[in-house]
Design a protein around this motif. Sequence first.
Motif, PDB file in Angstrom:
ATOM      1  N   GLY A 150      -4.137  -1.144 -10.884  1.00 19.73           N
ATOM      2  CA  GLY A 150      -4.877  -0.300 -11.822  1.00 19.73           C
ATOM      3  C   GLY A 150      -5.908   0.574 -11.156  1.00 19.73           C
ATOM      4  N   GLU A 151      -5.975   0.565  -9.845  1.00 18.45           N
ATOM      5  CA  GLU A 151      -6.987   1.359  -9.149  1.00 18.45           C
ATOM      6  C   GLU A 151      -6.321   2.457  -8.323  1.00 18.45           C
ATOM      7  OE1 GLU A 151      -9.951  -0.766  -6.950  1.00 18.45           O
ATOM      8  OE2 GLU A 151      -9.620  -2.605  -8.103  1.00 18.45           O
ATOM      9  N   LEU A 152      -7.042   3.529  -8.160  1.00 17.91           N
ATOM     10  CA  LEU A 152      -6.617   4.563  -7.218  1.00 17.91           C
ATOM     11  C   LEU A 152      -7.840   4.991  -6.424  1.00 17.91           C
ATOM     12  CD1 LEU A 152      -4.409   7.084  -9.246  1.00 17.91           C
ATOM     13  CD2 LEU A 152      -3.621   5.411  -7.586  1.00 17.91           C
ATOM     14  N   VAL A 153      -7.613   5.305  -5.157  1.00 21.02           N
ATOM     15  CA  VAL A 153      -8.687   5.891  -4.364  1.00 21.02           C
ATOM     16  C   VAL A 153      -8.173   7.207  -3.810  1.00 21.02           C
ATOM     17  CG1 VAL A 153     -10.192   5.634  -2.369  1.00 21.02           C
ATOM     18  CG2 VAL A 153      -9.624   3.635  -3.755  1.00 21.02           C
ATOM     19  N   ALA A 154      -8.982   8.251  -3.933  1.00 23.90           N
ATOM     20  CA  ALA A 154      -8.615   9.561  -3.385  1.00 23.90           C
ATOM     21  C   ALA A 154      -9.649   9.936  -2.326  1.00 23.90           C
ATOM     22  CB  ALA A 154      -8.604  10.609  -4.488  1.00 23.90           C
ATOM     23  N   ALA A 155      -9.198  10.565  -1.268  1.00 23.12           N
ATOM     24  CA  ALA A 155     -10.128  10.965  -0.200  1.00 23.12           C
ATOM     25  C   ALA A 155      -9.724  12.329   0.305  1.00 23.12           C
ATOM     26  CB  ALA A 155     -10.068   9.950   0.936  1.00 23.12           C
ATOM     27  N   LYS A 156     -10.682  13.074   0.768  1.00 23.95           N
ATOM     28  CA  LYS A 156     -10.384  14.447   1.191  1.00 23.95           C
ATOM     29  C   LYS A 156     -11.183  14.856   2.422  1.00 23.95           C
ATOM     30  CE  LYS A 156     -12.155  18.906   0.082  1.00 23.95           C
ATOM     31  NZ  LYS A 156     -11.341  19.773   0.893  1.00 23.95           N
TER      32      LYS A 156
ATOM     33  N   PHE B  72       0.866  -1.180   0.000  1.00 24.25           N
ATOM     34  CA  PHE B  72       0.000   0.000   0.000  1.00 24.25           C
ATOM     35  C   PHE B  72       0.904   1.232   0.000  1.00 24.25           C
ATOM     36  CE2 PHE B  72      -2.647  -3.278   1.837  1.00 24.25           C
ATOM     37  CZ  PHE B  72      -3.839  -3.107   1.148  1.00 24.25           C
ATOM     38  N   VAL B  73       0.659   2.142  -0.920  1.00 27.33           N
ATOM     39  CA  VAL B  73       1.432   3.385  -0.945  1.00 27.33           C
ATOM     40  C   VAL B  73       0.455   4.562  -0.934  1.00 27.33           C
ATOM     41  CG1 VAL B  73       3.589   2.572  -1.998  1.00 27.33           C
ATOM     42  CG2 VAL B  73       1.695   3.232  -3.451  1.00 27.33           C
ATOM     43  N   VAL B  74       0.878   5.605  -0.251  1.00 29.82           N
ATOM     44  CA  VAL B  74      -0.040   6.717  -0.025  1.00 29.82           C
ATOM     45  C   VAL B  74       0.711   8.040  -0.143  1.00 29.82           C
ATOM     46  CG1 VAL B  74      -1.426   7.860   1.764  1.00 29.82           C
ATOM     47  CG2 VAL B  74      -1.567   5.391   1.507  1.00 29.82           C
ATOM     48  N   VAL B  75       0.077   9.039  -0.759  1.00 34.83           N
ATOM     49  CA  VAL B  75       0.561  10.418  -0.657  1.00 34.83           C
ATOM     50  C   VAL B  75      -0.487  11.225   0.096  1.00 34.83           C
ATOM     51  CG1 VAL B  75       2.116  10.496  -2.632  1.00 34.83           C
ATOM     52  CG2 VAL B  75      -0.320  10.894  -2.988  1.00 34.83           C
ATOM     53  N   HIS B  76      -0.002  12.179   0.843  1.00 36.44           N
ATOM     54  CA  HIS B  76      -0.887  12.889   1.775  1.00 36.44           C
ATOM     55  C   HIS B  76      -0.521  14.365   1.827  1.00 36.44           C
ATOM     56  CE1 HIS B  76      -1.501  13.818   6.337  1.00 36.44           C
ATOM     57  NE2 HIS B  76      -2.577  14.182   5.676  1.00 36.44           N
ATOM     58  N   ASN B  77      -1.521  15.187   1.741  1.00 36.77           N
ATOM     59  CA  ASN B  77      -1.355  16.612   1.998  1.00 36.77           C
ATOM     60  C   ASN B  77      -2.258  16.937   3.175  1.00 36.77           C
ATOM     61  OD1 ASN B  77      -0.953  19.339   1.851  1.00 36.77           O
ATOM     62  ND2 ASN B  77      -2.356  19.659   0.147  1.00 36.77           N
ATOM     63  N   GLY B  78      -1.680  17.414   4.267  1.00 37.65           N
ATOM     64  CA  GLY B  78      -2.494  17.692   5.438  1.00 37.65           C
ATOM     65  C   GLY B  78      -1.751  17.305   6.696  1.00 37.65           C
ATOM     66  N   ILE B  79      -2.486  17.072   7.738  1.00 35.67           N
ATOM     67  CA  ILE B  79      -1.844  16.719   8.996  1.00 35.67           C
ATOM     68  C   ILE B  79      -2.765  15.766   9.758  1.00 35.67           C
ATOM     69  CG2 ILE B  79      -2.765  18.730  10.253  1.00 35.67           C
ATOM     70  CD1 ILE B  79       0.084  18.957  11.459  1.00 35.67           C
TER      71      ILE B  79
ATOM     72  N   LEU C 260      -8.877   8.402  11.038  1.00 38.96           N
ATOM     73  CA  LEU C 260      -7.977   9.560  11.026  1.00 38.96           C
ATOM     74  C   LEU C 260      -8.664  10.811  11.558  1.00 38.96           C
ATOM     75  CD1 LEU C 260      -6.478   9.123   7.422  1.00 38.96           C
ATOM     76  CD2 LEU C 260      -5.578   8.219   9.581  1.00 38.96           C
ATOM     77  N   GLN C 261      -7.912  11.576  12.334  1.00 33.40           N
ATOM     78  CA  GLN C 261      -8.367  12.913  12.701  1.00 33.40           C
ATOM     79  C   GLN C 261      -7.380  13.915  12.110  1.00 33.40           C
ATOM     80  OE1 GLN C 261      -8.632  12.852  16.975  1.00 33.40           O
ATOM     81  NE2 GLN C 261     -10.444  11.544  16.935  1.00 33.40           N
ATOM     82  N   GLY C 262      -7.870  15.108  11.801  1.00 31.84           N
ATOM     83  CA  GLY C 262      -6.989  16.124  11.221  1.00 31.84           C
ATOM     84  C   GLY C 262      -7.440  16.454   9.816  1.00 31.84           C
ATOM     85  N   ALA C 263      -6.488  16.832   8.992  1.00 30.15           N
ATOM     86  CA  ALA C 263      -6.825  17.251   7.631  1.00 30.15           C
ATOM     87  C   ALA C 263      -6.060  16.380   6.653  1.00 30.15           C
ATOM     88  CB  ALA C 263      -6.432  18.714   7.432  1.00 30.15           C
ATOM     89  N   TYR C 264      -6.727  16.071   5.550  1.00 26.80           N
ATOM     90  CA  TYR C 264      -6.010  15.284   4.563  1.00 26.80           C
ATOM     91  C   TYR C 264      -6.599  15.429   3.163  1.00 26.80           C
ATOM     92  CZ  TYR C 264      -9.901  12.121   5.673  1.00 26.80           C
ATOM     93  OH  TYR C 264     -11.162  11.604   5.907  1.00 26.80           O
ATOM     94  N   ALA C 265      -5.703  15.365   2.186  1.00 28.06           N
ATOM     95  CA  ALA C 265      -6.056  14.993   0.823  1.00 28.06           C
ATOM     96  C   ALA C 265      -5.156  13.793   0.577  1.00 28.06           C
ATOM     97  CB  ALA C 265      -5.752  16.115  -0.151  1.00 28.06           C
ATOM     98  N   LEU C 266      -5.753  12.672   0.234  1.00 27.42           N
ATOM     99  CA  LEU C 266      -4.994  11.426   0.165  1.00 27.42           C
ATOM    100  C   LEU C 266      -5.221  10.749  -1.177  1.00 27.42           C
ATOM    101  CD1 LEU C 266      -6.087   9.881   3.580  1.00 27.42           C
ATOM    102  CD2 LEU C 266      -3.754  10.531   2.998  1.00 27.42           C
ATOM    103  N   VAL C 267      -4.186  10.104  -1.674  1.00 25.03           N
ATOM    104  CA  VAL C 267      -4.403   9.176  -2.774  1.00 25.03           C
ATOM    105  C   VAL C 267      -3.732   7.860  -2.403  1.00 25.03           C
ATOM    106  CG1 VAL C 267      -4.290   8.750  -5.241  1.00 25.03           C
ATOM    107  CG2 VAL C 267      -4.421  11.084  -4.414  1.00 25.03           C
ATOM    108  N   PHE C 268      -4.498   6.773  -2.557  1.00 27.57           N
ATOM    109  CA  PHE C 268      -4.042   5.431  -2.195  1.00 27.57           C
ATOM    110  C   PHE C 268      -3.796   4.618  -3.463  1.00 27.57           C
ATOM    111  CE2 PHE C 268      -5.541   5.392   2.271  1.00 27.57           C
ATOM    112  CZ  PHE C 268      -6.486   6.410   2.262  1.00 27.57           C
ATOM    113  N   LYS C 269      -2.760   3.794  -3.375  1.00 31.37           N
ATOM    114  CA  LYS C 269      -2.458   2.870  -4.480  1.00 31.37           C
ATOM    115  C   LYS C 269      -2.023   1.559  -3.840  1.00 31.37           C
ATOM    116  CE  LYS C 269       1.056   2.390  -8.082  1.00 31.37           C
ATOM    117  NZ  LYS C 269       0.158   1.669  -9.003  1.00 31.37           N
ATOM    118  N   SER C 270      -2.306   0.448  -4.511  1.00 30.31           N
ATOM    119  CA  SER C 270      -1.953  -0.828  -3.887  1.00 30.31           C
ATOM    120  C   SER C 270      -1.688  -1.908  -4.926  1.00 30.31           C
ATOM    121  CB  SER C 270      -3.108  -1.268  -2.981  1.00 30.31           C
ATOM    122  OG  SER C 270      -2.870  -2.573  -2.515  1.00 30.31           O
ATOM    123  N   THR C 271      -0.733  -2.765  -4.626  1.00 29.72           N
ATOM    124  CA  THR C 271      -0.509  -3.932  -5.505  1.00 29.72           C
ATOM    125  C   THR C 271      -1.681  -4.900  -5.385  1.00 29.72           C
ATOM    126  OG1 THR C 271       0.726  -4.994  -3.727  1.00 29.72           O
ATOM    127  CG2 THR C 271       2.010  -3.844  -5.408  1.00 29.72           C
ATOM    128  N   LYS C 272      -2.416  -4.807  -4.297  1.00 35.37           N
ATOM    129  CA  LYS C 272      -3.568  -5.681  -4.115  1.00 35.37           C
ATOM    130  C   LYS C 272      -4.734  -5.277  -5.016  1.00 35.37           C
ATOM    131  CE  LYS C 272      -5.987  -7.840  -0.370  1.00 35.37           C
ATOM    132  NZ  LYS C 272      -6.474  -7.751   0.957  1.00 35.37           N
TER     133      LYS C 272
END
Length: 759
Positions: free
Chosen positions: A219-225, A138-145, A204-216
């Motif tokens: 070809g899919e991505l999930v973004a959450a905000k 699972f790999v994730v990028v995150h903007n926020g805290i 999670l508590q706080g602020a986030y813009a997230l995009v998730f990627k996974s070998t599982k």
Amino acid sequence: MEKLLVGLKRLEYRGYDSAGFAMDDNEKCEDDDDDDEEEEGGDKKRHDAKKVIVCREVGKIANLEALARKELFGEDDDDENEVKASKSKSSNGRKKSSSSIKPLDFCASIAHTRWATHGPPNKINTHPHTSDSRENEFVVVHNGIITNHAPLRAMLERRGMKFETDTDTEVIPKLCKFLSDKFEESGEKDVTFRQLAMEVTRQLQGAYALVFKSTKYPGELVAAKRGSPLLMGISDDSGEVSCVIDGNLSDGAEEDVLLKKASGNKKRKSMTGGAAAAPAADADTTTTTRITTTTTTTTNNPKVEFYFASDASAMVEHTKRVLVLEDDDVCHCHDGTYKIYKVEKQKHPHPGYTSGHDSPEYGLYKPVVLSKEVERTIETLEMEVESIMKGEFDHFMQKEIFEQPEAISSTMRGRLVLDVLGAAERVMLGGMSQFAATIRRSRRIILCGCGTSYNSAIAIRQLFEELTELPVTLELASDVLDRRCPFFRDDTCIFISQSGETADTLKALEYAKAKGALCVGIVNTVGSAISRATDCGVHINAGAEIGVASTKAYTCQIVAMVLVALSLSEDSRSKHTRRDDIMQGLLKLPGCVKECLKMDAILLELAQELKEEHSLLIFGRGFNYATALEGALKVKEVALVHSEGILAGEMKHGPLALVDKHMPIIVVCTNDGSYEKQQSVVQQLKARDGRLILIVSDDDTEMEKTAPDAVILRVPKVEDCLQAVVNIVPLQLLSYHLTVLRGHNCDQPRNLAKSVTVE
Ligand code: UD1
Ligand code: BG6
């Protein structure tokens, strides 16, 4: 990779401590060779699970690019385009020659540029973060805290997970892995990537813009905000985009697909220039994501691309069709389609994870988060790629200083209405008209912002008081929150922000709303959180501002607020002449700023004289107290020279002690109501041998007699309340040249970010 890197470069102004990306390798995961047709969640896997390459580097995107070319493709720095086949292993163990690279049939990649808050800017703390750096499941990028990262980390460590970084973000991919395993244990084998991501964000508590990627979930991505900005861009050569409304697709099951035409003409608010909107976050900052898939489009066009980013600059080269995700939205992209879900509000799980039936820590755990599918309007960006390029200029800061005449005209366009003879007749602010009467009835007006935006509030306060005859107070956004200051239902709070995403300003806005105050925005970025959350407002239409040090946004904010003050006082007969003078003055303003820009060579010369100095004082008063503060802010933030903006009336109460023949002092003494008092300030500074630089009106003859040794900078004279717009220009130019001469980066100054999306 090219698209990721270009996207990151466009967002580099938001965070530049370090950067990284994750993308599919064309090697399959070892345990995935035989399960291509395996049923999964009622659906068949159509994509091979590819290994995921993660590449990170400290510093600028150029460093990441050089590393990626070297490590992944064997290119060396001297000959970037010549690919050298190499057998040695990269840090990912994936080094290969480009000749061995086969094109991927789909591609889901994420990237990020970081502005450090949790943990120093080193390679380890750089995003993307992973559930396990060996497998990158699972790999994730995150903007926020993530404010509850400590108890989450403690819980995950208790359950045997090993943390590798100092960041708050790392709990997110670790939670993905933890919950994914939990669901498997609990017999919940059909949990989709979206459901998993929703279960993770529930913790999670706080602020986030997230995009998730996974070998599982290849070809899919999930973004959450929640809290941090996140845009989605859609690019499809056919101009149409398909969207799965009902469930999963199986091979050849196109008939199950309900197609939703997402056309750009459903425009609610069209988006203009503002690039910004963010820091970022915790620092970290921004997220560029790309997914390309090959199935289920309505046309024969096999290629649909979805982009996620913290702001539009990262995607404007590829598409102008964007939608703004809202808080608690989760967007799932797969098979050339996207669906957006709104997570239903629910009680937050216990943040400490000590007990409680909804904690995933002990026993079996099943998905609990409910959501419903929602539609978001696709809007058309009005931004042009050129607006985020430097063009003929060396730096964005320089470009943005020189763009001011045009930017100020844009702020006024369609709002300062002319009569047949070309004279200004009245002010028309479409977004404010319905609220003007309520504002006039307010008990007081509160102007609120941070940094340069706050300085623009200082510049305009006097005119607001004069024209509205209401008490006007100023609040730094962070201080509103610290003091929990009294706001009331009959207050009007005006929030000023270039990015529209500054965390403190946004929080102060939420606070004011909760107190029932009328909230007005003066914002550059259309579609930004502050623009959307305010009851009404004015977009300043200054165009994208990329340089971290705000320049054109400052002058345009002042102009926009002059327009607001004029529109609030349009019924006042006693102010008719004054209002008319200001309106005619506004018409001349772009030309006067243009005149000021001709002083560039003089300011370069002055910067050469001052470049070794360690300190600089700037005195102003009245309408130009803000000029002193903003000039000093520019000098300190980019030229890295200590500088203080001082209200001249306070000179005798301390600052005078600093004055000697070595100290350079700029005094703003253009011809307005404060002129005589400033003349006396100049005399007193001269009496103490101060090294004087005077900003005076072009027709001034007195000041050079008062201080014959002073350097005199002449600026065009405009209406007193507009003079701050003109007077700041030489100080912007001075700070720009000082920065370049001192060898610093004016666009990305040390330790600063363009949009500060963390408190
Ligand atoms: C709008 C259009 C502009 C068009 C013009 C024509 C947008 C974004 N602007 O500009 O393209 O040329 O009409 O008449 O579509 N708002 C807030 N908070 C803010 C800023 C704005 O709530 O911080 C609201 C305003 O109240 C208004 C809307 O957003 O309802 C658009 O504001 P603005 O762009 O300033 O309005 P116009 O100048 O009328
Ligand atoms: C940061 C920027 O500190 O935020 C400044 O570097 C800016 O340029 C300040 O003035 C406030 O940002 P905004 O976007 O709310 O005007």
